[in-house]
Design a protein around this motif. Structure first.
Motif, mmCIF file in Angstrom:
data_model
loop_
_atom_site.group_PDB
_atom_site.id
_atom_site.type_symbol
_atom_site.label_atom_id
_atom_site.label_comp_id
_atom_site.label_asym_id
_atom_site.label_seq_id
_atom_site.Cartn_x
_atom_site.Cartn_y
_atom_site.Cartn_z
ATOM 1 N N PHE A 1 25.994 5.690 -28.788
ATOM 2 C CA PHE A 1 24.543 5.615 -28.362
ATOM 3 C C PHE A 1 23.994 7.155 -28.246
ATOM 4 N N ALA A 2 23.167 7.475 -29.005
ATOM 5 C CA ALA A 2 22.528 8.771 -28.909
ATOM 6 C C ALA A 2 20.824 8.744 -28.336
ATOM 7 N N ARG B 1 35.210 2.508 -23.694
ATOM 8 C CA ARG B 1 35.186 3.583 -24.659
ATOM 9 C C ARG B 1 34.155 3.969 -25.640
ATOM 10 N N THR B 2 32.948 3.372 -24.855
ATOM 11 C CA THR B 2 31.501 3.825 -25.522
ATOM 12 C C THR B 2 31.054 5.254 -24.992
ATOM 13 N N ARG B 3 30.524 5.725 -25.963
ATOM 14 C CA ARG B 3 30.074 7.305 -25.959
ATOM 15 C C ARG B 3 28.541 7.163 -25.719
ATOM 16 N N VAL B 4 28.076 7.850 -24.797
ATOM 17 C CA VAL B 4 26.389 8.014 -24.689
ATOM 18 C C VAL B 4 26.382 9.332 -24.522
ATOM 19 N N LEU B 5 25.562 9.810 -25.497
ATOM 20 C CA LEU B 5 25.202 11.168 -25.725
ATOM 21 C C LEU B 5 23.785 11.436 -25.358
ATOM 22 N N LEU B 6 23.439 12.302 -24.691
ATOM 23 C CA LEU B 6 22.193 12.808 -24.152
ATOM 24 C C LEU B 6 21.750 14.319 -24.735
ATOM 25 N N VAL B 7 21.056 14.123 -25.855
ATOM 26 C CA VAL B 7 20.936 15.565 -26.420
ATOM 27 C C VAL B 7 19.446 16.227 -26.120
ATOM 28 N N GLU B 8 19.638 17.483 -25.876
ATOM 29 C CA GLU B 8 18.184 18.189 -25.483
ATOM 30 C C GLU B 8 18.269 19.368 -26.098
ATOM 31 N N ALA B 9 17.162 19.627 -26.617
ATOM 32 C CA ALA B 9 16.890 21.181 -27.232
ATOM 33 C C ALA B 9 16.927 22.291 -26.466
ATOM 34 N N GLY B 10 16.438 21.932 -25.144
ATOM 35 C CA GLY B 10 16.236 22.897 -24.206
ATOM 36 C C GLY B 10 17.507 23.185 -23.604
ATOM 37 N N ARG C 1 25.357 3.991 -34.409
ATOM 38 C CA ARG C 1 24.364 3.030 -34.931
ATOM 39 C C ARG C 1 23.031 2.920 -34.133
ATOM 40 N N THR C 2 23.088 3.477 -32.974
ATOM 41 C CA THR C 2 22.087 3.342 -32.159
ATOM 42 C C THR C 2 21.457 4.546 -31.633
ATOM 43 N N VAL C 3 20.263 5.074 -31.851
ATOM 44 C CA VAL C 3 19.760 6.338 -31.678
ATOM 45 C C VAL C 3 18.465 5.868 -30.916
ATOM 46 N N MET C 4 18.002 6.570 -29.760
ATOM 47 C CA MET C 4 16.685 6.352 -29.202
ATOM 48 C C MET C 4 16.139 7.581 -29.109
ATOM 49 N N TRP C 5 14.703 7.652 -29.179
ATOM 50 C CA TRP C 5 13.972 8.843 -28.841
ATOM 51 C C TRP C 5 13.008 9.252 -27.711
#
Length: 420
Positions: A159-160, A194-203, A253-257
């Motif tokens: 999940f991203a 084993r779920t991966r949760v990615l929190l992506v921040e440009a800052g 497969r699951t991306v959130m904005w």
């Protein structure tokens, strides 16, 4: 004497506070909204992550004003404003005449010129958004249980979340808890841990509106929950197969904005100056520059105070609604109008999972479990009605004691059809 006609567009925090505060004034109010309910947006992520049901954070607008004969509610959509004739054109064909117009129409997600990403990475602004995300999250685990391919399993369990403001942080923490603590006993083939949760921040850091020490605590707390925090790395592409972070493609497969917002078209309707996010520029009394009887509030308005923009959060919107109502009371009664609007910051709050939060009241800062309880009490206080407060309090208490999430229904007919 003809009653003063007030048209309010938007049933969010600013619009409802204005209508509430105009009670008893010699006005006839028409409240227009595209939806029939007022939504407590700060808790939308808890609907998306299966903690709360939709009915616990939304209330029918007509019910709220059933005892206010001065208020007419219309389920409709604004197409434009004719300032010369002082009318509002609605999608239904109706034309509303006004003496005072208040636009508090909110904001939607901003994809920075990449609107094609929206279908693959939905944001979180409405109940429909929340139930869509909840469905996608739950279906990802169901599809993972059915697949025999390792690569597909990994993609389904990744999940991203893009954007590390309060919404992104709260979503990431709750998904991690769901995967690592709630779901493991319920699946037989897969190990949801084993779920991966990615929190992506440009800052450079998460929760950039908070102090650096609270930001650092939030990052550490997320990582303890199993969230992978990736800062200083912008997203460069989103496809049905996954997300590209910098130059690295990650199957997901699951991306959130949760990275930005764009105001409604209110500034275009009025043909007034707007800022980069499309918010209408207003004066110190929250009216547009050349018409003192047209006000723009909440996420729709660009309000500058002490050289800084007033944040687009619920307390600010409520204060704006109350201010304009006070100004209108003064005008209608012939009394001196109040001075310029002044936003009083009541603090910033964000939760990390169901046992930790951060609170920034300026000189007073708090983190951890006690902050979570204060965060919860503050949100319960701002909910509308005793029934909603009791329902949310019970749901939280049940989740806290049992570790279970109760709102986990997948209601679509073809529940295993790939939506990504």
């Amino acid at each position: 004497m003809t009653e003063h006609r007030v048209v309010v567009v938007g049933g969010g925090f600013a619009g409802l506070q204005l209508v509430h505060s105009l009670k008893g004034a010699p006005v006839k109010i028409t409240l227009v909204d595209r939806r029939n309910h007022h939504l407590f947006q700060p808790l939308l992520y808890q609907v998306a992550t299966t903690v709360l049901a939709t009915s616990e954070i939304a209330w029918p607008i007509r019910r709220l004003y059933r005892n206010r004969p001065d208020v007419t509610t219309l389920l409709d959509e604004v197409l434009g404003v004719d300032r010369a004739s002082r009318t509002v054109q609605l999608k239904s064909g109706e034309v509303l005449e006004y003496d005072t117009l208040v636009l508090a129409t909110g904001a939607r997600h901003a994809y920075f010129g990449r609107d094609d990403w929206e279908s693959m990475a939905p944001g979180l602004k409405t109940l429909e958004d929340a139930t869509t995300l909840r469905r996608r999250i739950l279906l990802a685990f169901e599809r993972a249980e059915l697949t025999n391919r390792t690569t597909e399993l990994d993609a389904q369990l990744t999940f991203a979340i893009i954007g590390a403001g309060p919404t992104g942080v709260e979503m990431a923490g709750m998904i991690a808890e769901l995967a690592h603590h709630v779901l493991p006993p319920e699946f037989r083939k897969i190990d949801t841990k084993r779920t991966r949760v990615l929190l992506v921040e440009a800052g450079p850091r998460v929760l950039p509106a908070f102090s650096e020490d609270l930001s650092a605590y939030a990052k550490s707390a997320l990582e303890k929950l199993g969230v992978e925090v990736l800062t200083g790395k912008p997203v460069t592409a989103i496809t049905e197969d996954g997300v590209t972070i910098g130059d690295t493609f990650v199957p997901a497969r699951t991306v959130m904005w949760a990275a930005g917002v764009q105001a409604s078209p209110a500034a275009k309707w009025l043909e007034v100056e707007a800022d980069r996010a499309g918010r209408a520029v207003v004066g110190p009394d929250l009216a547009i520059a050349d018409d003192p009887n047209i006000f723009v509030l909440g996420d729709t308005a660009s309000v500058i105070q002490d050289g800084k923009p007033v944040p687009g959060i619920a307390p600010a919107a409520k204060q704006q609604g109350a201010y304009v109502a006070k100004l209108m009371h003064a005008r209608l009664s012939g009394k001196p109008v109040p001075g310029p609007f002044r936003y009083k910051h009541q603090g910033s709050l964000a939760t990390i999972g169901r046992r930790a939060a951060v609170i920034d009241f300026g000189k007073f800062k708090l983190k951890g479990g006690l902050a979570w309880w204060i965060w919860g009490l503050a949100h319960i206080y701002f909910l509308i009605g005793t029934r909603s407060r009791l329902a949310v309090a019970w749901s939280w208490m049940w989740t806290h004691m049992s570790g279970l999430h109760s709102a986990r229904l997948i209601t679509q007919k073809e529940s295993l059809k790939d939506e990504s």
